[in-house]
Design a protein around this motif. Structure first.
Motif: not given
Ligand code: NAP
Length: 362
Positions: A175-203
């Motif tokens: 069942f080959p697939i032709k088109k994909i639309i994807i939206t990711t919701l990615q965790a902060v650990s993906g940016a390494g440490y210390p990663g994204v500043p907490s004030l950008d991430m909380i809330d």
């Protein structure tokens, strides 16, 4: 069995720490060598990560006192390692590429997490369940560089691990697939440490991860591609459109995916059966880190969830739920993969296990 002597480049970082955690009791691999930037070099590992050890388990005793080396000091690694995991981060990708090549030139196989060599013509971008045949290119790679024992294998970006295996399973089932639309919701650990500043991430949710959408759209085309005339040919049958966002979750990249089939459209029941029954080379070879079920479908309406599902099957499985009709494409679903395990260190370890089992690492 005599264990392989293993080095970790970037051992102090988020991915490096996960390597140390996951390899603590590995049946084939023994960590003997750790390297990071010149800031960490020359001091014991325990000291170098003081105040920034992110794992919930303690630093293994035998690792604590290993003196960290500088990644660029390749001759030290040459004396000690059978192969290395590469997980160091330098903003100049050409420099990362150059350093990884120097390791290979010194006869040390490199199993990499970095993006620097993902598009190198003769370097396979490996997911053992999908494209283990791409390892055939290694003979060409070694010949091109006149490398004897050394070579480079990379793993893809963590953002695509949640959906590429389910897509491959459907392609392979006819069942080959032709088109994909994807939206990711990615965790902060993906940016390494210390990663994204907490004030950008909380809330908050950050609607852009630099460079991530290109990787999410393009890397699957190489992974699902073929080798022709000693080169990788991208898969031209699939088009992917991605939006990648950063969300305040510690670990586990979730994604919503809409798919359109090329011709035949299977029923929902058929799709779920294909996913639940999917098995491949790592399962056949019984590799130590292989998930028993690479894809797990959850019937509950409110799953998968990062907190509840990221650790499924040692953090190595993809967990899917909410398969339903799509009014624009054929179907849509929600999928999840542990980014620092399956998407990083665990994925790298599985690659190395395959390389060892197939005799590429000696
Ligand atoms: P990180 O937490 O920022 O760690 C970076 C590592 O690189 C540290 O060990 C650091 O050593 C080292 N380093 C920094 N500058 C260096 C230099 N000039 N020379 C040599 N080493 C240097 O990053 P990470 O999240 O672990 O990511 C590491 C790699 O894995 C990156 O290529 C990333 O893209 C890739 N990756 C990450 C994930 C994930 O989920 N986090 C997933 C897939 C792939 P010091 O401690 O001495 O500075």
């Amino acid at each position: 069995m005599k264990k392989f002597k293993v080095g970790i480049l970037g051992a102090t970082g988020m991915v490096g720490q996960n390597y140390i955690r996951l390899l603590e009791n590995h049946p084939w691999f023994n960590v003997v060598y750790l390297a990071a930037s010149s800031n960490s070099a020359g001091i014991a590992y325990g000291e170098s990560v003081k105040g920034r050890w992110q794992m919930t388990t303690p630093i293994p005793e035998k690792i604590k006192n290993i003196i960290v080396e500088d990644v660029s000091n390749i001759s030290r690694a040459q004396k000690k390692c059978d192969f290395v995991f590469s997980a160091f981060e330098i903003s100049d990708k050409n420099l990362v590429k150059e350093i990884e090549e120097k390791y290979a030139e010194a006869g040390i196989p490199v199993v990499s997490n970095a993006s620097a060599n993902r598009w190198t013509e003769d370097v396979p971008m490996l997911i053992p369940e999908i494209n283990s045949t791409h390892l055939d290119i290694l003979e060409i790679q070694k010949k091109n560089h006149k490398w004897n024992k050394g070579f480079i294998v990379v793993k893809p970006n963590c953002s695509l691990q949640s959906y590429i295996t389910p897509i491959h399973a459907l392609n392979q089932a006819g069942f080959p697939i032709k088109k994909i639309i994807i939206t990711t919701l990615q965790a902060v650990s993906g940016a390494g440490y210390p990663g994204v500043p907490s004030l950008d991430m909380i809330d908050n949710i950050v609607p852009l991860i630099g460079g991530e959408e290109d990787k999410t759209e393009d890397e699957p085309l190489k992974i699902l591609g073929t080798i022709k005339d000693n080169k990788f040919i991208k898969n031209k049958d699939i088009t992917i459109s991605a939006t990648c966002t950063r969300v305040p979750v510690s670990d586990g990249h979730l994604a919503t995916v809409n798919i359109l089939f090329k011709d035949k459209k299977p029923s929902k029941e058929e799709i779920i059966k294909i996913w639940n029954e999917f098995k491949s080379i790592p399962q056949d070879l019984n590799l130590p880190s292989a998930p028993i079920h690479p894809i797990i479908y959850k019937e509950e309406e409110n799953r998968p969830q990062p907190k509840k599902d990221r650790d499924n099957d040692k953090g190595m499985a993809t967990t899917i739920g909410r398969l339903r009709d799509c009014k624009i494409f054929d179907y849509k679903f929600v999928t999840l993969s542990h980014n620092t395990v399956r998407g990083a260190a665990g994925g790298g370890i599985l690659n190395a296990e395959l390389l060892a089992k197939k005799g590429y690492i000696k």
